[in-house]
Write an enzyme that holds these catalytic residues in place. Structure first.
Site, mmCIF file in Angstrom:
data_model
loop_
_atom_site.group_PDB
_atom_site.id
_atom_site.type_symbol
_atom_site.label_atom_id
_atom_site.label_comp_id
_atom_site.label_asym_id
_atom_site.label_seq_id
_atom_site.Cartn_x
_atom_site.Cartn_y
_atom_site.Cartn_z
ATOM 1 N N HIS A 308 -1.647 64.059 51.304
ATOM 2 C CA HIS A 308 -0.723 64.548 50.146
ATOM 3 C C HIS A 308 -0.309 63.321 49.624
ATOM 4 O O HIS A 308 0.185 62.462 50.123
ATOM 5 C CB HIS A 308 0.263 65.604 50.741
ATOM 6 C CG HIS A 308 1.251 66.155 49.719
ATOM 7 N ND1 HIS A 308 0.639 66.504 48.509
ATOM 8 C CD2 HIS A 308 2.336 66.103 49.415
ATOM 9 C CE1 HIS A 308 1.556 67.066 47.726
ATOM 10 N NE2 HIS A 308 2.938 66.693 48.563
ATOM 11 N N ASN A 309 -0.465 63.411 48.242
ATOM 12 C CA ASN A 309 0.021 62.151 47.346
ATOM 13 C C ASN A 309 -0.578 60.700 48.058
ATOM 14 O O ASN A 309 -0.113 59.780 48.228
ATOM 15 C CB ASN A 309 1.433 61.995 47.342
ATOM 16 C CG ASN A 309 2.328 62.882 46.465
ATOM 17 O OD1 ASN A 309 1.739 63.664 45.840
ATOM 18 N ND2 ASN A 309 3.475 63.222 46.665
ATOM 19 N N GLU A 338 -5.901 63.480 47.659
ATOM 20 C CA GLU A 338 -5.206 64.012 46.248
ATOM 21 C C GLU A 338 -5.170 63.277 45.187
ATOM 22 O O GLU A 338 -5.034 62.087 45.508
ATOM 23 C CB GLU A 338 -4.077 64.711 46.612
ATOM 24 C CG GLU A 338 -3.370 65.500 45.365
ATOM 25 C CD GLU A 338 -1.791 66.022 45.680
ATOM 26 O OE1 GLU A 338 -1.630 67.176 45.120
ATOM 27 O OE2 GLU A 338 -1.117 65.354 46.446
ATOM 28 N N ASP A 340 -3.383 62.979 41.606
ATOM 29 C CA ASP A 340 -2.366 63.597 40.581
ATOM 30 C C ASP A 340 -2.891 62.645 39.220
ATOM 31 O O ASP A 340 -2.556 61.498 39.032
ATOM 32 C CB ASP A 340 -0.981 63.026 41.062
ATOM 33 C CG ASP A 340 -0.293 64.218 41.862
ATOM 34 O OD1 ASP A 340 -1.139 64.952 42.318
ATOM 35 O OD2 ASP A 340 0.691 63.977 42.484
ATOM 36 N N HIS A 353 2.600 59.741 40.495
ATOM 37 C CA HIS A 353 3.588 60.885 40.811
ATOM 38 C C HIS A 353 4.387 60.758 39.545
ATOM 39 O O HIS A 353 5.304 60.262 39.324
ATOM 40 C CB HIS A 353 4.167 60.479 41.843
ATOM 41 C CG HIS A 353 4.855 61.739 42.665
ATOM 42 N ND1 HIS A 353 6.197 62.001 42.721
ATOM 43 C CD2 HIS A 353 4.182 63.063 42.784
ATOM 44 C CE1 HIS A 353 6.428 63.294 43.262
ATOM 45 N NE2 HIS A 353 5.191 63.775 43.492
ATOM 46 N N GLU A 387 -4.826 67.475 40.740
ATOM 47 C CA GLU A 387 -3.770 68.013 40.127
ATOM 48 C C GLU A 387 -3.969 67.573 38.681
ATOM 49 O O GLU A 387 -3.479 66.338 38.586
ATOM 50 C CB GLU A 387 -2.562 67.621 41.135
ATOM 51 C CG GLU A 387 -1.484 68.442 40.550
ATOM 52 C CD GLU A 387 -0.032 68.017 41.252
ATOM 53 O OE1 GLU A 387 0.813 67.818 40.725
ATOM 54 O OE2 GLU A 387 -0.078 68.249 42.712
#
Length: 549
Positions: A308-309, A338, A340, A353, A387
């Site tokens: 995650h991230n 991931e 973003d 982020h 994302e």
């Protein structure tokens, strides 16, 4: 290896420049020590210079040329063939170096590769013979070697009592000074108030005593404090192993350190500890360090190691984003990373982020790193969890970059002959990169009168934010990291998202991992669609487990 041309150059030393983001590159003398396992160089700054070192055993890999984020960003002034990067195990940062010439760089790259291979191929007994402080008691932990070197302030390979106390502090041993000095004096055979060689080894050996293993050894060996092959066999059988006398003899031949004992098929305490603390004595079945499961089941039958991230190296408020974080995740065996994605300048999407102070990296650079490291550690498929916060134009740019950079690695069509009611297996998807994201509806599947639905990832992020807010109120503490993420694959359906939210080029790359909001278990069971998947916050997952576990 001392006759080797590359090793000889390393022993003489070379002037290398450390390439860093802050300040100009500084030239320092790097030299391999006589032990063949330690690199020393001058560190510090201006007046506070000091001799620093690291162990070859701490190096995970050596990259030639501009193959790190640091060298790509800050090494343009140096020819690529002069540059190389040392990648360390654990959390230590990469060391980016530039040599004065191509020959020097080549000698260091080849020499380090040989030394790493030699150390990895050594048996525990060989390591103990040649590097006693690297393999104390067969622990296989080279960190103590680094501690000893840092504690030896004047680098004379001898330890005064003051340096020994410094070492104890480094390894968090809070020992009474009187007892520590008593131990020091007992090991100081030469009586010169310095520990060196075997004396220092004996001191560390005493620190690492394992009374519970000594008691176990005594229970089986009896009054003579020596294990016969028959006694060792009995011990192995008591551990639940189907041991024979022949197997006991093999253990003694492999792990007993005393040659006379070994010749008589006897095992002493040191050999017994060496065996118990080796891979063979590990509670983990060594067969399970390799893939041993059936990998031909549908993808949704497996737990998938996920990140995650992934782009963050530190906290998610003001931490640094880096392509190196993707490299480390993939090299650790991670199979789902991931990204973003946000609108960037000059038409180039960036990864960071959003709405925080974290730094930004180019989407294109991330995809290049994934291409280079996706399958070095594992052949099984890698999922890119997108994302997506970009407009249609930069979404199309993302699609172009993935297609151009990943090439045949990128899965853009269902596998030929695959049953549409079942996902393919990890075995079938070896070497493939899968994109997880929203997918445009097929024209004939589009329901009438459907309005735009929220991004499933954003829904989950909002749930995480709400969950964190609740935790903040409970703990009165600052939020640093988001909740771990649970990803569920397959077997549910939901009306499709508004076409205006997704660029057709990006949608076309989503095949087996179509992100949708979770419609509820009842709906999912009635309308199974294996290619669709949802993400949950911890709170949502707990609620589902409680209500319909």
């Amino acid at each position: 290896l001392t006759e080797d041309e590359d090793i000889q150059r390393m022993l003489r030393g070379s002037l290398l420049r450390k390439i860093k983001s802050r300040g100009g590159p500084r030239e320092r003398l790097f030299r391999l020590q006589e032990d063949g396992a330690t690199i020393c160089f001058e560190g510090g700054f201006r007046r506070a210079r000091s001799q620093q070192s690291f162990s070859v055993m701490h190096i995970e890999g050596v990259r030639e040329g501009h193959q790190s984020e640091g060298l790509r960003r800050h090494g343009a002034a140096f020819p690529e063939r002069h540059c190389f990067t040392l990648v360390f195990k654990g959390k230590r940062k990469n060391l980016d170096l530039a040599a004065r010439g191509e020959d020097d760089a080549r000698h260091w790259v080849k020499g380090l590769t040989k030394l790493m291979g030699r150390l990895q191929a050594m048996s525990q007994t060989e390591k103990l013979d040649q590097y006693p402080l690297l393999e104390l008691w067969g622990l296989g932990d080279s960190w103590i070697h680094g501690v000893l070197q840092r504690a030896d302030r004047n680098k004379d390979n001898k330890m005064s009592f003051r340096e020994v106390k410094n070492m104890l502090r480094m390894i968090n041993i809070d020992m009474d000074d009187i007892y520590a000095y008593k131990l020091f004096k007992e090991c100081d055979r030469s009586g010169n108030e310095r520990l060196e060689g075997r004396e220092l080894e004996e001191f560390c050996r005493r620190l690492l005593r394992r009374p519970e293993l000594e008691e176990l050894f005594g229970r089986y060996s009896g009054e003579d404090h020596v294990l016969s092959a028959e006694e060792l066999r009995d011990f192995l059988r008591d551990q639940g192993e189907d041991a024979s006398l022949r197997q006991a003899h093999a253990v003694i031949r492999t792990y007993e350190l005393n040659e006379k004992a070994r010749q008589q098929d006897l095992m002493m305490l040191d050999g017994f500890m060496m065996y118990l603390l080796s891979d063979a004595g590990d509670i983990l079945n060594q067969e399970h360090t390799k893939v041993h499961q059936d990998m031909s089941q549908p993808l949704c039958h497996y737990f998938i190691s996920s990140s995650h991230n992934t782009y963050l190296t530190h906290n998610q408020i003001g931490g640094t984003s880096s392509t190196e974080a993707y490299v480390r995740a993939l090299m650790a065996g991670c199979r789902c990373v991931e990204l973003d994605c946000w609108e960037g300048s000059d038409g180039e999407p960036v990864v960071y982020h959003g709405h925080t102070l974290t730094s930004k990296i180019l989407f294109r650079d991330v995809i290049e790193s994934i291409r280079d490291y996706a399958f070095k550690q594992s052949p099984y498929p890698v999922i890119l969890s997108l994302e997506n916060h970009c407009g249609l134009e930069q979404q199309a740019t993302m699609a172009r970059h993935m297609k151009a950079i990943l090439g045949d690695m990128l899965l853009t069509q269902p596998l030929e002959g695959q049953d549409p009611h079942h996902l393919p297996s990890p075995e079938q998807l070896k070497g493939k990169v899968l994109v997880k994201g929203k997918k445009l509806p097929e024209p004939w599947h589009e329901p009438q009168g459907v309005t735009s639905l929220p991004d499933p990832e954003e829904v989950e992020e909002e749930e995480e934010e709400e969950e964190e807010d609740e935790k903040l109120q409970e703990r009165s503490s600052r939020r640093v990291r988001g909740s771990p993420r649970a990803t569920v694959l397959g077997d549910h359906s939901i009306p499709a998202c508004d076409a205006s939210q997704v660029a057709p080029e990006l949608s076309a790359m989503v095949v087996y991992c179509q992100a949708v909001p979770f419609p509820g278990l009842a709906h999912a069971l009635r309308h199974p669609r294996p290619c669709e998947m949802s993400s949950f916050s911890e709170r949502k997952a707990r609620k589902l487990i409680k209500e319909a576990g």
